[in-house]
Scaffold this motif. Sequence first.
Motif, short mmCIF file in Angstrom:
data_model
loop_
_atom_site.label_atom_id
_atom_site.label_comp_id
_atom_site.label_asym_id
_atom_site.label_seq_id
_atom_site.Cartn_x
_atom_site.Cartn_y
_atom_site.Cartn_z
N SER A 228 1.71 -15.48 -7.88
CA SER A 228 1.60 -14.27 -7.05
C SER A 228 0.15 -13.97 -6.70
CB SER A 228 2.22 -13.07 -7.77
OG SER A 228 1.51 -12.78 -8.96
N LEU A 229 0.00 -13.31 -5.54
CA LEU A 229 -1.30 -12.86 -5.04
C LEU A 229 -1.20 -11.39 -4.68
CD1 LEU A 229 -2.22 -15.81 -2.62
CD2 LEU A 229 -3.39 -15.26 -4.75
N CYS A 230 -2.29 -10.66 -4.92
CA CYS A 230 -2.33 -9.24 -4.56
C CYS A 230 -3.27 -9.07 -3.36
CB CYS A 230 -2.82 -8.40 -5.73
SG CYS A 230 -2.96 -6.63 -5.34
N VAL A 231 -2.78 -8.37 -2.34
CA VAL A 231 -3.54 -8.13 -1.12
C VAL A 231 -3.88 -6.64 -1.06
CG1 VAL A 231 -3.60 -8.37 1.39
CG2 VAL A 231 -2.23 -9.96 0.00
N VAL A 232 -5.16 -6.31 -0.99
CA VAL A 232 -5.63 -4.91 -0.91
C VAL A 232 -6.30 -4.72 0.45
CG1 VAL A 232 -7.06 -3.12 -1.95
CG2 VAL A 232 -5.96 -4.85 -3.40
N ILE A 233 -5.86 -3.69 1.17
CA ILE A 233 -6.31 -3.49 2.55
C ILE A 233 -7.14 -2.21 2.65
CG2 ILE A 233 -5.56 -3.26 4.96
CD1 ILE A 233 -2.84 -4.47 4.00
N LYS A 234 -8.23 -2.28 3.40
CA LYS A 234 -9.02 -1.09 3.72
C LYS A 234 -8.87 -0.80 5.21
CE LYS A 234 -12.51 -1.15 0.08
NZ LYS A 234 -13.98 -1.13 -0.23
N GLU A 235 -8.73 0.49 5.55
CA GLU A 235 -8.48 0.87 6.94
C GLU A 235 -9.60 0.43 7.87
OE1 GLU A 235 -8.23 5.06 7.31
OE2 GLU A 235 -10.18 5.43 6.44
N PRO A 236 -9.30 0.29 9.17
CA PRO A 236 -10.34 -0.09 10.13
C PRO A 236 -11.47 0.93 10.16
CG PRO A 236 -8.15 -0.34 11.09
CD PRO A 236 -7.96 0.36 9.79
N GLU A 237 -12.66 0.45 10.45
CA GLU A 237 -13.82 1.34 10.56
C GLU A 237 -13.75 2.14 11.85
OE1 GLU A 237 -17.23 -1.13 10.29
OE2 GLU A 237 -17.00 -1.52 8.14
N GLU A 238 -14.16 3.41 11.76
CA GLU A 238 -14.21 4.30 12.91
C GLU A 238 -12.89 4.35 13.66
OE1 GLU A 238 -17.46 3.07 15.35
OE2 GLU A 238 -18.94 3.43 13.80
N ASN A 239 -11.80 4.47 12.89
CA ASN A 239 -10.49 4.56 13.53
C ASN A 239 -10.19 6.03 13.87
OD1 ASN A 239 -7.83 3.49 14.30
ND2 ASN A 239 -7.11 4.75 12.60
N THR A 240 -10.64 6.45 15.04
CA THR A 240 -10.47 7.84 15.46
C THR A 240 -9.56 7.97 16.67
OG1 THR A 240 -12.45 7.69 16.84
CG2 THR A 240 -12.73 8.48 14.58
N THR A 241 -8.92 6.88 17.07
CA THR A 241 -8.12 6.92 18.29
C THR A 241 -6.63 6.94 18.04
OG1 THR A 241 -8.20 4.50 18.42
CG2 THR A 241 -9.92 5.72 19.59
N GLY A 242 -6.20 7.04 16.82
CA GLY A 242 -4.78 7.07 16.54
C GLY A 242 -4.49 6.91 15.06
N LEU A 243 -3.42 7.53 14.60
CA LEU A 243 -3.07 7.48 13.19
C LEU A 243 -2.36 6.17 12.87
CD1 LEU A 243 -3.13 9.17 10.57
CD2 LEU A 243 -0.87 10.00 11.19
N ILE A 244 -2.89 5.41 11.92
CA ILE A 244 -2.25 4.17 11.50
C ILE A 244 -1.05 4.52 10.64
CG2 ILE A 244 -2.54 2.11 10.06
CD1 ILE A 244 -5.44 2.06 10.99
N THR A 245 0.09 3.96 10.97
CA THR A 245 1.33 4.29 10.27
C THR A 245 1.87 3.15 9.41
OG1 THR A 245 2.60 3.67 12.24
CG2 THR A 245 2.00 5.99 11.99
N ARG A 246 1.31 1.95 9.55
CA ARG A 246 1.73 0.83 8.69
C ARG A 246 0.77 -0.34 8.86
NH1 ARG A 246 7.18 -1.45 11.85
NH2 ARG A 246 6.63 -0.60 13.89
N TYR A 247 0.88 -1.28 7.93
CA TYR A 247 0.09 -2.51 7.98
C TYR A 247 1.03 -3.70 7.87
CZ TYR A 247 -4.13 0.31 7.19
OH TYR A 247 -5.14 1.23 7.30
N LYS A 248 0.58 -4.83 8.40
CA LYS A 248 1.36 -6.07 8.31
C LYS A 248 0.55 -7.10 7.55
CE LYS A 248 1.96 -8.41 12.09
NZ LYS A 248 2.49 -8.78 13.42
N VAL A 249 1.17 -7.73 6.55
CA VAL A 249 0.54 -8.80 5.77
C VAL A 249 1.25 -10.10 6.09
CG1 VAL A 249 0.04 -9.65 3.45
CG2 VAL A 249 -0.14 -7.20 3.94
N GLU A 250 0.48 -11.14 6.38
CA GLU A 250 1.03 -12.48 6.66
C GLU A 250 0.35 -13.51 5.77
OE1 GLU A 250 1.91 -12.73 11.32
OE2 GLU A 250 -0.11 -11.99 10.89
N TRP A 251 1.10 -14.51 5.35
CA TRP A 251 0.50 -15.58 4.55
C TRP A 251 1.01 -16.94 5.03
CZ3 TRP A 251 3.78 -11.81 2.86
CH2 TRP A 251 5.03 -12.19 2.34
N SER A 252 0.13 -17.94 4.86
CA SER A 252 0.42 -19.29 5.37
C SER A 252 -0.37 -20.30 4.57
CB SER A 252 0.05 -19.36 6.85
OG SER A 252 0.14 -20.67 7.34
N THR A 253 0.02 -21.54 4.68
CA THR A 253 -0.74 -22.63 4.07
C THR A 253 -1.69 -23.26 5.09
OG1 THR A 253 1.10 -24.13 4.58
CG2 THR A 253 1.02 -23.19 2.35
#
Length: 311
Positions: A228-253
């Motif tokens: 298993s791997l743990c993915v920790v996300i930090k919000e975009p910088e200077e995000n003042t143009t809209g409220l983020i309501t979700r994130y998408k995580v993708e993984w590949s080889t």
Amino acid sequence: MSLSMRNPPQRRRSLGPVSPKRIYRNLSVRLKGGESSVAAEVAAPKYTNKPADAYKTLWEAVENEDTLAVQSLLSKDHASCGGGGATSLWERGEKKEKDWERDKEKGVNRLNEQGLVPLDVAALTHNSPLLHVLAKAGATHNPILCRPEDWGLKLDALVDLASKRVEERKLESRKTGAGPQAQAEVQRQTRLWRLRLELYCRMRENFQNTELPGPPSHVSLLVTSNSSLCVVIKEPEENTTGLITRYKVEWSTSASFKCVLGTAQVTETMNPSFIIYGLTAGVQYYVRASAYNVKGWGPPQCSTPVSSALS
């Protein structure tokens, strides 16, 4: 000369230990004509939110953006105590845990008469606390309004509808012959549609000013086990143009992500993270994440480190 016991001397009620700095501050405020901090502490509560029982439905609390009432209505304690009476969203603790969770998610994701779900209001009023409460209760995005062009048409229609309803109620209030009860109902409906008109206008304005979110500012990749791997996300910088309501995580080889092995969505936006399970030891995995608002998905951000191999 003895004192009369009928009117004993009044003692000042103690407010507890007070520091010299606090006494000086209070005295300075009084000399300027203001109130002391002690008076402010014993004044009325700062919060003016209505109790949850004041709302007949969850949607009324959402439309009023009353986060505390929404949280109470969605809590198990409120339901088990029968806080909503006969009109409560759930029966008084008679259902099993899984049944209660299913009913809660059904209630928080129910479309109203105007075709909106509660999460729409939180997202388009940029109400982060309300969004967090709804997401924690299992709220999902609108299943019908998925494209930005659909949202543009819908919000225009909602503003037109609310304007029309307000004018209709004004005409009804001018009619003579209606009894006091009928007049009170007309006034209530007028206030309701004025509230909705204001709400829909704000939602439309916010939507028009919203742009696609930027990539997350940082995506951390941590090995938590040999599978298993743990993915920790930090919000975009200077995000003042809209409220983020979700994130998408993708993984590949593959570093190019030509073949995506898995995708997951993270609805917890305050401290977004996700654990990828079922991975194979010795294989190099690449991970990236992207943010979403009502205008769609923003560009992805690759993780740091770029890849990781489980051992």
